[in-house]
Design an enzyme around this catalytic site. Structure first.
Site, short mmCIF file in Angstrom:
data_model
loop_
_atom_site.label_atom_id
_atom_site.label_comp_id
_atom_site.label_asym_id
_atom_site.label_seq_id
_atom_site.Cartn_x
_atom_site.Cartn_y
_atom_site.Cartn_z
NE ARG A 142 -2.71 -0.94 3.35
CZ ARG A 142 -3.38 -1.80 4.10
NH1 ARG A 142 -4.43 -2.66 4.04
NH2 ARG A 142 -2.59 -1.90 5.31
CD GLU A 144 -0.87 -9.60 17.99
OE1 GLU A 144 -1.66 -10.12 19.03
OE2 GLU A 144 -1.45 -9.14 17.07
#
Lengths: 175, 175
Positions: free
Chosen positions: B63, B100
């Site tokens: 993006r 994470e």
């Protein structure tokens, strides 16, 4: 026009044995590094479609984004990303297609194209045409009007046009 | 300036529970669909950096490509893609960073930045800052001069700026 074709050709870098042995990869990063060439490519395609009422430019993740966004801006059109599965946050439609090994799937948002909107599909490279054909299916599913598929580079010897029968194919540089 | 901020804010779509339950995702595809907003965002950042001698704009896959390419063109600068492992065909350097769950790695071509070149890093979103911090490390490895990291959207509550200590962070819209 010839000028931009020759300049792009002279700037693309050949990288041997990528992504695997025996393949001569056409590296477009030196083209991205030249704002003059990026503007030249954008102008080339914008001039060809400026009177065609393009509503939106559909670019495939991720190298289609590189050329699709400036073209959409030049044509005052929307940009729509076609993405790999699970990347788009809203409701999507998808189309699955075969690769050499296994399958791939491309998705767009379900509200990305309104019926009858005039669509240009843009990618950096036409190889075997699988990704482009899948993208055209998505345009069809949402009842868009497909004007053409535009590519910066076409590897003619891979016969990608055979996968895009009945569709206008518009490549800047053909090998 | 306020005008483009408010217009972008009003156009971003909130998608609940993406990519997982409890997360309210900021969907920028309606922004991509507006050429006026895309030009507004590009002009906003171009005006801020037009006198800073920007040599290249580095955008992160995928993006960051959407906003980095038009900004590079507006600044008459090179565009450099930072990509996931194995995507860039030529020799690369990489930087690994923690997520994470597990790790991620970002790569750029080894000849993408010359020593002392002035670099803007561009991405759509600043969340926890892991990707942006990794990108800054790549600029450092190639001895580029990092001017700033630019984001269309910053999720302030995720404190991404903490991962970018000592680096100028320039966000258009902050939540």
């Amino acid at each position: 026009m010839t000028d931009i074709i020759e300049r792009v050709k002279a700037t693309i870098r050949d990288v041997p044995d990528f992504p695997k042995e025996g393949i001569l990869f056409k590296d477009i990063t030196p083209v991205l590094a030249s704002p003059a060439l990026m503007k030249g490519i954008t102008n080339h395609f914008a001039n060809r479609y400026k009177d065609k009422g393009v509503d939106l430019v559909l670019g495939m993740e991720s190298r289609g984004f590189l050329f699709g966004v400036p073209l959409a801006m030049a044509l005052n059109a929307s940009f729509v990303p076609a993405r790999k599965p699970g990347k788009l946050p809203y409701h999507t439609i998808g189309y699955e297609y075969s690769l050499e090994y296994g399958t791939n799937r491309l998705e767009i948002h379900i509200d990305a194209i309104e019926q009858g909107q005039r669509v240009l599909v843009v990618d950096d490279l036409l190889a075997t045409g699988g990704t482009a054909a899948a993208t055209c299916k998505l345009v069809e599913q949402l009842h868009g009007e497909l004007l053409a598929c535009c590519f910066v580079v076409e590897l003619g010897f891979l016969s990608g046009r055979d996968a895009l029968k009945g569709i206008q194919v518009d490549s800047l540089v053909v090998y």
